[in-house]
Design an enzyme around this catalytic site. Structure first.
Site, PDB file in Angstrom:
ATOM      1  N   TRP A 196       0.858  -1.183   0.000  1.00  0.00           N
ATOM      2  CA  TRP A 196       0.000   0.000   0.000  1.00  0.00           C
ATOM      3  C   TRP A 196       0.897   1.236   0.000  1.00  0.00           C
ATOM      4  O   TRP A 196       2.049   1.183   0.414  1.00  0.00           O
ATOM      5  CB  TRP A 196      -0.937   0.014   1.211  1.00  0.00           C
ATOM      6  N   GLU A 221       7.248   8.142  14.191  1.00  0.00           N
ATOM      7  CA  GLU A 221       7.464   7.486  12.902  1.00  0.00           C
ATOM      8  C   GLU A 221       8.360   8.325  11.988  1.00  0.00           C
ATOM      9  O   GLU A 221       9.174   7.787  11.236  1.00  0.00           O
ATOM     10  CB  GLU A 221       6.127   7.230  12.201  1.00  0.00           C
ATOM     11  N   GLU A 254       8.683   1.265   6.516  1.00  0.00           N
ATOM     12  CA  GLU A 254       8.315   2.120   7.646  1.00  0.00           C
ATOM     13  C   GLU A 254       8.146   3.577   7.213  1.00  0.00           C
ATOM     14  O   GLU A 254       7.348   4.319   7.802  1.00  0.00           O
ATOM     15  CB  GLU A 254       9.400   2.034   8.728  1.00  0.00           C
ATOM     16  N   HIS A 269       4.700   5.086   6.875  1.00  0.00           N
ATOM     17  CA  HIS A 269       3.861   5.346   8.048  1.00  0.00           C
ATOM     18  C   HIS A 269       3.843   6.834   8.405  1.00  0.00           C
ATOM     19  O   HIS A 269       2.785   7.443   8.576  1.00  0.00           O
ATOM     20  CB  HIS A 269       4.356   4.527   9.242  1.00  0.00           C
ATOM     21  N   GLU A 303       8.602  -3.117  18.031  1.00  0.00           N
ATOM     22  CA  GLU A 303       7.632  -3.347  16.954  1.00  0.00           C
ATOM     23  C   GLU A 303       6.290  -3.811  17.524  1.00  0.00           C
ATOM     24  O   GLU A 303       5.234  -3.413  17.044  1.00  0.00           O
ATOM     25  CB  GLU A 303       8.173  -4.377  15.959  1.00  0.00           C
ATOM     26  N   THR A 331       4.594  -0.789  19.063  1.00  0.00           N
ATOM     27  CA  THR A 331       4.039   0.090  18.034  1.00  0.00           C
ATOM     28  C   THR A 331       2.777  -0.511  17.423  1.00  0.00           C
ATOM     29  O   THR A 331       1.814   0.199  17.124  1.00  0.00           O
ATOM     30  CB  THR A 331       5.083   0.347  16.939  1.00  0.00           C
ATOM     31  N   ASP A 366       1.450  -3.516   9.415  1.00  0.00           N
ATOM     32  CA  ASP A 366       2.868  -3.512   9.029  1.00  0.00           C
ATOM     33  C   ASP A 366       3.757  -3.797  10.234  1.00  0.00           C
ATOM     34  O   ASP A 366       4.709  -4.575  10.159  1.00  0.00           O
ATOM     35  CB  ASP A 366       3.252  -2.137   8.461  1.00  0.00           C
ATOM     36  N   GLU A 367       3.456  -3.116  11.341  1.00  0.00           N
ATOM     37  CA  GLU A 367       4.280  -3.278  12.540  1.00  0.00           C
ATOM     38  C   GLU A 367       4.241  -4.729  13.029  1.00  0.00           C
ATOM     39  O   GLU A 367       5.257  -5.268  13.484  1.00  0.00           O
ATOM     40  CB  GLU A 367       3.802  -2.338  13.655  1.00  0.00           C
ATOM     41  N   HIS A 394       6.560  -6.802  10.872  1.00  0.00           N
ATOM     42  CA  HIS A 394       7.958  -6.533  11.214  1.00  0.00           C
ATOM     43  C   HIS A 394       8.321  -7.168  12.563  1.00  0.00           C
ATOM     44  O   HIS A 394       9.432  -7.678  12.739  1.00  0.00           O
ATOM     45  CB  HIS A 394       8.204  -5.022  11.251  1.00  0.00           C
TER      46      HIS A 394
END
Length: 393
Positions: A92, A135, A173, A176, A226, A229, A258-259, A262
Site C-alpha cells: 500500500w 514514525e 516504515e 507510516h 515493533e 508500536t 505492518d508493525e 515486522h
C-alpha cells in the site's frame, strides 16, 4: 516507536513502558534518568537540544566470536527473514488512503476529511501527533540498526541479507510517517509548523537505546518496540472508529498491520539466537530489560516543553493507547514466544537471567496496581501541536 515506574522506566513505541511514577505516561516516561551502574552523568546542555540526563555509553560490547554467529546465519536470514518484506508493487502507499490531488473532487474529499476530524477530541490528536512524530524520526532508527556489529550495512548498498532487510524495512516504515503527516496536514486540527520543528529536533537529537552495538541487544529491542508500536497504532485505530472516522481507523489499522509483520521478523531472529546461543541470548534479554526499553522518541522536544515526551506519554496512558499494562504484556508475550522458561543447560548467570525474566512481568503489574491506586488526575497543560490548547494529563 516511555513511562517512568520509579525504579522502572517503561517506555513506549516507537514504544515501551509508560510512566508509572505518576501513572500517566503510556510511553512510560522514557526520558527519565538513565544510569550506568550507580554512576550518573551530569546534565549536558547543548544549543540544539533541551537539557537532559544521559548515561555513560558502552560501545562494541560483543566479542568477535559472537559476530561470527551472524555471518554464519546469513543464508538462514535470507530464506527466513527477507520473506517478511513485501514487494513494492504489492505494498500500500499513503496516497491510497488520502484525497487525490489530481482529481476534480479533491477539494470535496478534503472537506469531508476535515468534517470527520472535527468530531475527534484534542487529546486524541496529541497522541496521533506523537505517534506520527515518532514514525517521522525514521532516519535515527536506520542509523541505530547500522551501528550493530556483524549486521550493519557496510557500504550503504551492501547485498548481505541483514543490510537488505534494514534498507527495505526502512522503506516500508517510511510510508507510516508520510501517511500520518499528510492526514494531519489536511485535517486542519494541528499546528504543522510546531510539529515540523519537533521532528527536526528529534532527528537531530538521535537516540541511544543502550544496545552497545550488539545485535543480540538490538534485535531484542526491535522485537519489543515493533510489538509496542503494533499495539499503539491498533489502539489509535480503535479510538478513531469510536469517534466515527472509519477512514482514519483504516489508516491506523493498516500501519499496525505492518508493525505486526515486522515484529514477526525480529522475534524470529531472536528465536534463532536462542536456538544457537541460549545462554548469551537469555543474558542479553535480561540486560535489555534491566535497562528498560527506551522509546525511540524519548528525546522529543518542540522548542518549548522540556518534558514533552513525558506529557505526550501521560495522555497516551490515560487514553489507553499505550500503558504500563501493555509493557508487561509485551514482556510476557516475548518470554513465552521465546520459551524462556523452558531453557535448560544454562550457566549460573543464564539461570539468574531466566529467573529474573520469568518473574518480571508480574512484578511490573504489582507496581502498576499500587501506582494506579495512588494515581490522581493530572493537570491540564497546553500542547503546541494543537495551538496551545490544554489537554489533561
Amino acid at each position: 516507536m516511555a513511562l517512568k515506574l520509579n525504579a522502572f522506566t517503561i517506555q513506549s513505541p516507537r514504544f515501551a513502558l509508560p510512566q508509572m511514577a505518576s501513572l500517566r505516561s503510556p510511553k512510560f516516561s522514557m526520558a527519565s534518568t538513565l544510569r550506568s551502574g550507580s554512576k550518573e552523568v551530569e546534565n549536558l546542555k547543548k544549543p540544539f537540544t533541551p537539557p537532559r540526563e544521559v548515561h555513560v555509553q558502552v560501545t562494541h560490547s560483543m566479542p568477535p566470536q559472537k559476530i561470527e554467529i551472524f555471518k554464519s546465519i546469513e543464508g538462514w536470514a535470507e530464506e527466513n527473514i527477507l520473506v517478511h518484506l513485501k514487494p513494492v508493487e504489492k505494498c500500500w502507499q499513503p496516497q491510497d488512503f488520502l484525497p487525490d490531488p489530481a482529481s476534480d473532487g479533491f477539494e470535496e474529499q478534503v472537506k469531508e476529511l476535515r468534517e470527520r476530524a472535527k468530531e475527534i477530541p484534542d487529546e486524541y490528536f496529541v497522541v496521533l501527533v506523537g505517534d506520527m512524530i515518532t514514525e517521522e524520526a525514521l532516519p535515527t532508527y536506520q542509523t541505530m540498526l547500522n551501528t550493530l556489529d556483524g549486521v550493519r550495512d557496510e557500504t550503504g548498498a551492501s547485498p548481505t541479507p541483514w543490510a537488505v532487510w534494514t534498507r527495505a524495512w526502512t522503506a516500508e516504515e517510511n510510508r507510516h510517517g508520510d501517511l500520518l503527516n499528510k492526514y494531519l496536514y489536511l485535517s486542519g486540527r494541528v499546528d504543522m509548523r510546531q510539529i515540523e520543528k519537533t521532528i527536526q529536533y528529534l532527528i537531530g537529537s538521535g537516540m541511544d537505546p543502550r544496545t552497545e552495538n550488539s545485535p543480540y541487544l538490538g534485535f531484542i529491542y526491535t522485537s519489543f518496540q515493533e510489538r509496542a508500536t503494533f499495539i499503539s497504532h491498533g489502539n489509535t485505530a480503535r479510538h478513531a472508529k469510536e469517534y466515527g472516522d472509519l477512514k482514519l481507523a483504516q489508516i491506523c489499522g493498516t500501519i499496525a498491520s505492518d508493525e505486526k509483520r515486522h515484529e514477526t521478523a525480529y522475534t524470529k531472529i531472536v528465536e534463532k539466537l536462542f536456538e544457537i546461543d541460549p545462554d548469551g541470548t537469555v543474558t542479553s534479554f535480561a540486560d535489555m530489560m534491566k535497562k528498560k526499553i527506551a522509546m525511540p522518541a524519548h528525546l522529543m522536544y518542540d522548542g518549548r516543553d522540556d518534558k514533552l515526551f513525558e506529557h505526550f506519554s501521560a495522555v497516551a496512558q490515560r487514553l489507553g493507547v499505550y500503558t504500563a499494562k501493555d509493557y508487561a504484556d509485551i514482556l510476557e508475550f516475548l518470554v513465552g514466544r521465546w520459551k524462556v522458561q523452558d531453557l535448560t543447560g544454562l550457566s549460573g548467570e543464564g539461570r539468574k537471567a531466566q529467573e529474573y525474566l520469568c518473574g518480571l512481568a508480574p512484578r511490573i503489574r504489582r507496581l502498576e496496581d499500587r501506582a494506579q491506586a495512588r494515581a490522581k488526575q493530572g493537570p491540564a497543560i497546553p500542547f503546541s501541536w494543537i495551538f496551545d490548547r490544554n489537554v489533561g494529563l
